[in-house]
Design an enzyme around this catalytic site. Structure first.
Site, PDB file in Angstrom:
ATOM      1  N   ARG A 182      61.129  56.460  36.770  1.00  0.00           N
ATOM      2  CA  ARG A 182      60.370  55.237  37.004  1.00  0.00           C
ATOM      3  C   ARG A 182      61.289  54.030  37.238  1.00  0.00           C
ATOM      4  NH1 ARG A 182      55.035  55.424  36.054  1.00  0.00           N
ATOM      5  NH2 ARG A 182      54.966  53.191  35.792  1.00  0.00           N
TER       6      ARG A 182
ATOM      7  N   LYS B 151      62.851  61.994  54.858  1.00  0.00           N
ATOM      8  CA  LYS B 151      63.392  62.861  53.796  1.00  0.00           C
ATOM      9  C   LYS B 151      64.908  62.903  53.884  1.00  0.00           C
ATOM     10  CE  LYS B 151      61.051  63.259  51.685  1.00  0.00           C
ATOM     11  NZ  LYS B 151      59.775  62.890  51.162  1.00  0.00           N
TER      12      LYS B 151
ATOM     13  N   GLU C  88      66.585  59.283  53.099  1.00  0.00           N
ATOM     14  CA  GLU C  88      66.480  58.721  51.751  1.00  0.00           C
ATOM     15  C   GLU C  88      67.352  59.448  50.738  1.00  0.00           C
ATOM     16  OE1 GLU C  88      62.593  58.826  49.881  1.00  0.00           O
ATOM     17  OE2 GLU C  88      62.121  60.723  50.828  1.00  0.00           O
TER      18      GLU C  88
ATOM     19  N   CYS D  60      59.031  50.550  36.128  1.00  0.00           N
ATOM     20  CA  CYS D  60      59.949  50.716  35.021  1.00  0.00           C
ATOM     21  C   CYS D  60      59.286  51.662  34.023  1.00  0.00           C
ATOM     22  CB  CYS D  60      60.213  49.374  34.363  1.00  0.00           C
ATOM     23  SG  CYS D  60      60.668  48.106  35.562  1.00  0.00           S
TER      24      CYS D  60
ATOM     25  N   HIS E 142      62.664  55.485  76.919  1.00  0.00           N
ATOM     26  CA  HIS E 142      62.387  54.062  77.139  1.00  0.00           C
ATOM     27  C   HIS E 142      63.361  53.171  76.364  1.00  0.00           C
ATOM     28  CE1 HIS E 142      58.864  54.992  79.504  1.00  0.00           C
ATOM     29  NE2 HIS E 142      58.534  55.891  78.596  1.00  0.00           N
TER      30      HIS E 142
ATOM     31  N   ASN F  52      56.362  46.238  32.076  1.00  0.00           N
ATOM     32  CA  ASN F  52      56.310  46.789  33.441  1.00  0.00           C
ATOM     33  C   ASN F  52      55.348  45.931  34.244  1.00  0.00           C
ATOM     34  OD1 ASN F  52      57.880  48.894  32.625  1.00  0.00           O
ATOM     35  ND2 ASN F  52      56.278  50.447  32.724  1.00  0.00           N
ATOM     36  N   GLY F  53      55.654  45.703  35.520  1.00  0.00           N
ATOM     37  CA  GLY F  53      54.753  44.913  36.369  1.00  0.00           C
ATOM     38  C   GLY F  53      55.411  43.601  36.763  1.00  0.00           C
TER      39      GLY F  53
ATOM     40  N   GLU G 275      58.329  62.196  58.809  1.00  0.00           N
ATOM     41  CA  GLU G 275      58.611  62.647  57.448  1.00  0.00           C
ATOM     42  C   GLU G 275      59.981  63.335  57.365  1.00  0.00           C
ATOM     43  OE1 GLU G 275      57.557  61.936  54.715  1.00  0.00           O
ATOM     44  OE2 GLU G 275      58.037  63.542  53.322  1.00  0.00           O
TER      45      GLU G 275
ATOM     46  N   TRP H 194      63.833  48.888  36.776  1.00  0.00           N
ATOM     47  CA  TRP H 194      64.156  48.855  38.219  1.00  0.00           C
ATOM     48  C   TRP H 194      63.881  47.419  38.639  1.00  0.00           C
ATOM     49  CZ3 TRP H 194      61.627  48.129  42.995  1.00  0.00           C
ATOM     50  CH2 TRP H 194      62.281  48.676  44.107  1.00  0.00           C
TER      51      TRP H 194
ATOM     52  N   LYS I 257      60.534  56.026  41.832  1.00  0.00           N
ATOM     53  CA  LYS I 257      59.451  56.965  42.128  1.00  0.00           C
ATOM     54  C   LYS I 257      58.147  56.263  42.426  1.00  0.00           C
ATOM     55  CE  LYS I 257      57.534  60.997  42.507  1.00  0.00           C
ATOM     56  NZ  LYS I 257      57.731  61.601  43.848  1.00  0.00           N
TER      57      LYS I 257
HETATM   58  C1  F6R Z   1      59.391  59.249  49.984  1.00  0.00           C
HETATM   59  C2  F6R Z   1      58.420  58.783  49.005  1.00  0.00           C
HETATM   60  C3  F6R Z   1      57.799  57.454  49.235  1.00  0.00           C
HETATM   61  C4  F6R Z   1      56.340  57.450  48.755  1.00  0.00           C
HETATM   62  C5  F6R Z   1      55.761  56.032  48.836  1.00  0.00           C
HETATM   63  C6  F6R Z   1      54.317  56.008  48.397  1.00  0.00           C
HETATM   64  O1  F6R Z   1      59.876  60.517  49.648  1.00  0.00           O
HETATM   65  O2  F6R Z   1      58.144  59.435  48.031  1.00  0.00           O
HETATM   66  O3  F6R Z   1      57.896  57.060  50.562  1.00  0.00           O
HETATM   67  O4  F6R Z   1      55.612  58.335  49.550  1.00  0.00           O
HETATM   68  O5  F6R Z   1      56.510  55.171  48.030  1.00  0.00           O
HETATM   69  O6  F6R Z   1      54.188  56.408  47.068  1.00  0.00           O
HETATM   70  P1  F6R Z   1      52.804  56.904  46.505  1.00  0.00           P
HETATM   71  O7  F6R Z   1      52.443  58.155  47.234  1.00  0.00           O
HETATM   72  O8  F6R Z   1      53.036  57.128  45.049  1.00  0.00           O
HETATM   73  O9  F6R Z   1      51.804  55.816  46.776  1.00  0.00           O
END
Ligand code: F6R
Length: 608
Positions: free
Chosen positions: A27, A485, A488, A2, A504, A101-102, A481, A75, A603
């Site tokens: 956040r 991408k 998401e 958050c 398989h 936060n937390g 990846e 969040w 994020k």
């Molecule tokens: C996807 C993405 C997430 C982060 C994951 C780890 O685009 O950004 O999958 O890679 O949440 O986050 P960090 O790198 O901040 O530990």
């Protein structure tokens, strides 16, 4: 995950708070609120949904009185997204207000105790327990009560607290969640992250765990839990607010995709001197490095995908066994590691709770932890034994792009650095790797220049319901990846498969017109991937291939190929990921998705 912001000064607080929250939305963004002291009482304005709701309700803060206040964008973790669960939370009588936060891990017994003693609750959050504890234990001293209450809390917290009896103070406490204090002229600020206050000041204190900041109009004191003063040094933020804004692009994600040549250049060139890789950040002697028997890589999401690429590269070059784990799995699988295991954790934010806890577990078992982190001063960076910073700059879009690329660059640097120390790279190869590393930014740039053609491809496919990504070896790591991408940000169902594994089981999902994106960059297994492409084509799949510019046969087979420049095979992921990012971006854009803030995501995932 958050965002917190706070203000105390002589101006109206709420417009600044709301502006700060806007910059912190990455956040978390399921609800937002502000609390100010209007001279008679603490007033709270909060709303579920995007920040716009709060902005409309308060006329951007202009109709909320008071020159001291705290704000929050949430969040959800405990309690669904709703107005009642939004922060700030007020205590029963309205004496205290808290943003948090937390996660308060022991909130249930604390809440039970308060309920048995007549306190009432109006939300389902863990946070509310903090504010009700403050009221319950209040002894007339704001600071003493805060110290008493935080000593009861287990878990992680960054707290901003106001008390009606002390209208000229905000108290902030941090344990496990980031918090900074901004220092201004006759006004001071609080925030969970720098962009929130950068319009006002570049001078900050970064609070460490267990530190308490008492923030007043005319100054800030930082104390420990015994009320001893702590001398903090002022950190001056060098980067500009523009760096944290969109810079002319429609979305942060596109801006960040375009920043990749710079992110890779900054990360690589700052570690190459006289054509040698210098990684002074690694606090290990060459003897200690030679002594390691295996490497253990831990991360989440895209950072984990970098780890999967790293496994292929390290095993190929260093000839040491490498295990790569999803952090949330690692913690609970009783890992077999010791001081002979080198741990590498990868995290853009440096705040991901699972990664942090997994790193702690590895450290407890005696392993040296090297963290590859983007956010300077973040928790993982502070707690690791060695830190290598990716120099990607602030990443705002929820979907990572430039941080992923900068993490890959660090992996190549480490492979060359360790390979040299272990005697696994001869001088000719060493020179080759260095020149290939140095040429990466230009090659990435040349792919970015073809973005319009990738937009055309996206237009062809954006209505697909399912998309499969296949590849072998590092192309497989990369397909993970590419698939993440796409799914998401565009919400299209997608899966990544090791190309040889498809037959398989999963191949039964392939039918007429199913799109399969085949990565065929890795020269050694090119022929094998061609066979896999034919397998899916026979079952009706439409194939889009990604290959190197000299693999012209690929286009004869698929009639649909994105070509990337040739490069040293271990570094191809840095190039092949770019068209996949662009494709995901444009597909999401054609679908009208909220690209920078995909649904259900935040994020930085600072809870387990
Ligand atoms: C996807 C993405 C997430 C982060 C994951 C780890 O685009 O950004 O999958 O890679 O949440 O986050 P960090 O790198 O901040 O530990």
């Amino acid at each position: 995950m958050c965002g917190i912001v706070g203000y105390i000064g002589y101006e109206q607080a709420a417009p600044f708070l709301i502006d700060g929250l806007e910059k912190l939305q990455y956040r978390g963004y399921d609800s937002a609120g502000v609390c100010t002291n209007d001279g008679e009482k603490l007033i709270v304005e909060k709303e579920q949904g995007k920040l716009e709701e709060l902005q409309d309700m308060t006329d951007n803060g202009n109709n909320v009185k008071g020159t001291v206040g705290i704000g929050h964008t949430r969040w959800a973790t405990h309690g669904r997204p709703s107005k009642e669960n939004a922060h700030p939370h007020l205590s029963q009588s309205g004496k205290f207000a808290v943003v948090h936060n937390g996660i308060i891990e022991n909130y249930m017994p604390l809440k039970q105790h308060l309920l048995e003693n007549g306190m009432t609750f109006s939300s389902q959050t863990d946070t509310e327990v903090v504010v009700q504890l403050l009221e319950y234990y209040y002894d007339g001293s704001f600071i003493d009560t805060v110290i008493k209450v935080v000593s009861m809390l287990k878990g992680s917290y960054a707290l901003g607290i106001m008390c009606m009896d002390d209208p000229d103070e905000i108290i902030a406490v941090r344990k496990g969640s980031p918090l900074i204090v901004g220092i201004g002229e006759k006004e001071n600020y609080l925030a969970s992250d720098v962009p929130a206050i950068l319009d006002k000041t570049r001078n900050i204190y970064r609070l460490d765990n267990d530190e308490i900041a008492v923030i007043r109009r005319d100054g800030v004191s930082v104390i420990d839990r015994n009320k001893n003063n702590i001398e903090k040094s002022v950190e001056i933020i060098e980067w500009d607010i523009d760096a944290a804004q969109k810079g002319g692009y429609e979305h942060f994600m596109m801006k960040e995709i375009m920043e990749q040549p710079k992110a890779v250049r900054d990360t690589v060139f700052s570690r190459i001197k006289d054509d040698r890789v210098i990684l002074d950040e690694i606090k290990l002697t060459p003897e200690q490095i030679r002594d390691f028997q295996k490497i253990n890589i831990i991360a989440c999401g895209s950072a984990y995908h970098v780890g999967v690429v790293a496994k292929y590269i390290f095993e190929k070059i260093l000839r040491k066994p490498v295990e790569v784990d999803i952090a949330s799995e690692f913690k609970y699988r009783d890992p077999i590691i010791d001081e002979k295991t080198l741990t590498i954790v990868i995290s853009q934010s440096g705040e991901t709770a699972d990664t942090k806890e997994a790193m702690e577990e590895a450290q407890k078992l005696g392993s040296h932890a090297i963290a590859i982190v983007n956010v300077v001063g973040s928790t993982i960076a502070s707690e690791a034994d060695s830190v290598i910073y990716t120099l990607a700059g602030p990443e705002i879009a929820v979907a990572t792009t430039k941080a992923y690329s900068a993490q890959l660059a660090v992996i190549y640097l480490m492979a060359v650095y360790f390979g040299d120390i272990l005697g696994k790279i001869n001088q000719e190869d060493y020179k080759y790797y260095i020149s290939e590393l140095k040429s990466l930014p230009e090659k990435i740039k040349s792919i970015l220049e073809t973005s319009e053609s990738i937009k055309d491809i996206a237009q062809k496919y954006y209505e697909c319901k399912d998309i499969f990504f296949i590849g072998r070896n590092i192309d497989y790591a990369l397909s993970l990846e590419g698939s993440l991408k796409l799914k998401e940000i565009s919400y299209i169902h997608s899966e990544a498969y090791a190309a040889g594994e498809l037959k398989h089981g999963t191949i039964s999902l392939i039918e007429d017109g199913t799109l399969v994106i085949a990565l065929a960059t890795y020269g050694r297994l090119y022929e094998k991937v061609i066979s896999n492409i034919k397998e899916v084509q026979t079952r009706g799949a439409s194939v889009l291939a990604i290959g190197c510019e000299d693999q012209t046969e690929l286009n004869k087979i698929t009639g649909n190929t994105i070509f990337i420049p040739k490069a040293c095979d271990i570094m191809l992921p840095s190039l092949a990921v770019v068209p996949m990012q662009l494709l995901a971006y444009y597909v999401a854009s054609f679908k009208g998705c909220d690209i920078d803030k995909p649904r259900n995501l935040a994020k930085s995932v600072t809870v387990e």
